[in-house]
Write a protein that holds these residues in place. Structure first.
Motif, mmCIF file in Angstrom:
data_model
loop_
_atom_site.group_PDB
_atom_site.id
_atom_site.type_symbol
_atom_site.label_atom_id
_atom_site.label_comp_id
_atom_site.label_asym_id
_atom_site.label_seq_id
_atom_site.Cartn_x
_atom_site.Cartn_y
_atom_site.Cartn_z
ATOM 1 N N GLY A 1 0.804 -1.216 0.000
ATOM 2 C CA GLY A 1 0.000 0.000 0.000
ATOM 3 C C GLY A 1 0.835 1.262 0.000
ATOM 4 N N SER A 2 0.438 2.195 0.864
ATOM 5 C CA SER A 2 1.106 3.506 0.923
ATOM 6 C C SER A 2 2.559 3.382 1.336
ATOM 7 C CB SER A 2 0.352 4.414 1.900
ATOM 8 O OG SER A 2 -0.952 4.671 1.451
ATOM 9 N N ALA B 1 4.696 2.557 -1.569
ATOM 10 C CA ALA B 1 4.888 3.707 -2.458
ATOM 11 C C ALA B 1 5.935 4.657 -1.893
ATOM 12 C CB ALA B 1 3.558 4.427 -2.667
ATOM 13 N N GLN C 1 3.630 11.774 -1.907
ATOM 14 C CA GLN C 1 3.196 10.900 -3.000
ATOM 15 C C GLN C 1 1.955 10.085 -2.642
ATOM 16 O OE1 GLN C 1 4.975 11.208 -5.968
ATOM 17 N NE2 GLN C 1 5.981 12.785 -4.724
ATOM 18 N N VAL C 2 1.749 9.865 -1.343
ATOM 19 C CA VAL C 2 0.599 9.057 -0.911
ATOM 20 C C VAL C 2 -0.445 9.921 -0.205
ATOM 21 C CG1 VAL C 2 1.956 6.955 -0.756
ATOM 22 C CG2 VAL C 2 1.774 8.432 1.257
ATOM 23 N N LEU D 1 1.582 6.097 8.822
ATOM 24 C CA LEU D 1 0.740 5.309 7.914
ATOM 25 C C LEU D 1 0.059 4.176 8.662
ATOM 26 C CD1 LEU D 1 3.165 5.059 4.841
ATOM 27 C CD2 LEU D 1 1.227 6.611 5.154
#
Length: 274
Positions: A158-159, A162, A197-198, A274
């Motif tokens: 997921g994030s 990334a 970016q996320v 996150l």
């Protein structure tokens, strides 16, 4: 007695008076002439004398020479003015260059001092980390428990995946104080850009990033956690934990963005966003 004694002479007697008169007349004429001449001289002396001076005729050649001389004088004046402007411009340029050099020296000195301070802080942090490791080892030996730092080998998803992909893509880029990409970074600039970016908006500087999420133990790290060096809220350096005991960070001007093991520069703490 001579026979001619009583004969009268045939010579005429001299006449003195007429001769005297003639002489007087001549003398009078001479005086009259002198008087007239004197009067004429006096009259001439009384009148102003006017003298006419003829000027040279302005010929075509002379006119051309005059015109050329005027042009030459005007050109010389223009050359002097141009030279004065050039000298003034050169003086201004030299003054500006001197000012720019002084500013550059000040900035270089400030950068040098900042780097020295960062290195000193890193050395202090390493020293404290070493002390903590020694104390932890002593405590573990006395209690028989393990306090080794976890090096999760779980695959990020997921994030987090990334974020990790982004920071690894920047490995090899230059370190520049204040850099926010795309080809040069400082430590907090790289971390901020990775999480952007996320869709996660982080503060710009290390001190604020070190308190941006939930504090986690170094023994419970997960890929995507933010590592910091120094105290929470006063951190001087940050990086991203990428798993397997490795982190990526914009370290310093000599190394740039690198991937290193945690043992290369043990962090002080970590936060999870996150």
């Amino acid at each position: 007695m001579s026979h001619t004694a009583h004969i009268r002479s045939h010579r005429k007697p001299r006449r003195s008076t007429p001769k005297i008169s003639v002489r007087a007349g001549v003398a009078g004429g001479v005086l009259s002439t002198l008087a007239v001449a004197g009067a004429a001289g006096a009259a001439n002396a009384a009148e102003p004398v006017t003298q006419t001076v003829e000027l040279p005729t302005l010929t075509a050649d002379l006119a051309t020479q005059v015109a050329q001389s005027a042009d030459a004088t005007q050109q010389a004046a223009a050359n002097y003015e141009l030279q004065a402007e050039r000298d003034s411009a050169a003086a201004k340029a030299a003054k500006q260059a001197k000012s720019d050099l002084a500013d550059a020296k000040k900035k270089a000195e400030a950068t040098k001092k900042a780097e020295a301070a960062r290195r000193a802080a890193a050395e202090r942090a390493a020293s404290r980390s070493a002390e903590r490791t020694t104390l932890s080892a002593s405590a573990s030996a006395s209690t028989g428990t393990s306090t080794s730092t976890s090096t999760s080998t779980s695959t990020a998803t997921g994030s987090a995946a990334a974020v990790i992909a982004f920071v690894k893509a920047q490995i090899g880029d230059a370190y520049v104080s204040g850099g926010t990409g795309p080809n040069s970074w400082d430590c907090s600039g790289l971390v901020q850009a990775a999480f952007k970016q996320v869709g996660v908006s982080l503060p710009r500087v290390s001190q604020d990033q070190s308190t941006a999420g939930t504090q986690v133990s170094l023994s419970n790290l997960q890929p995507g956690d933010i590592l910091y060096w120094g105290g929470a809220g006063s951190a001087y350096h940050v990086g991203v934990y990428v798993g397997d005991g490795m982190f990526v960070g914009a370290q310093n001007p000599s190394t740039g963005v690198v991937e290193k093991p945690l043992s290369y520069d043990p962090p002080t703490g970590a936060v999870r966003v996150l």
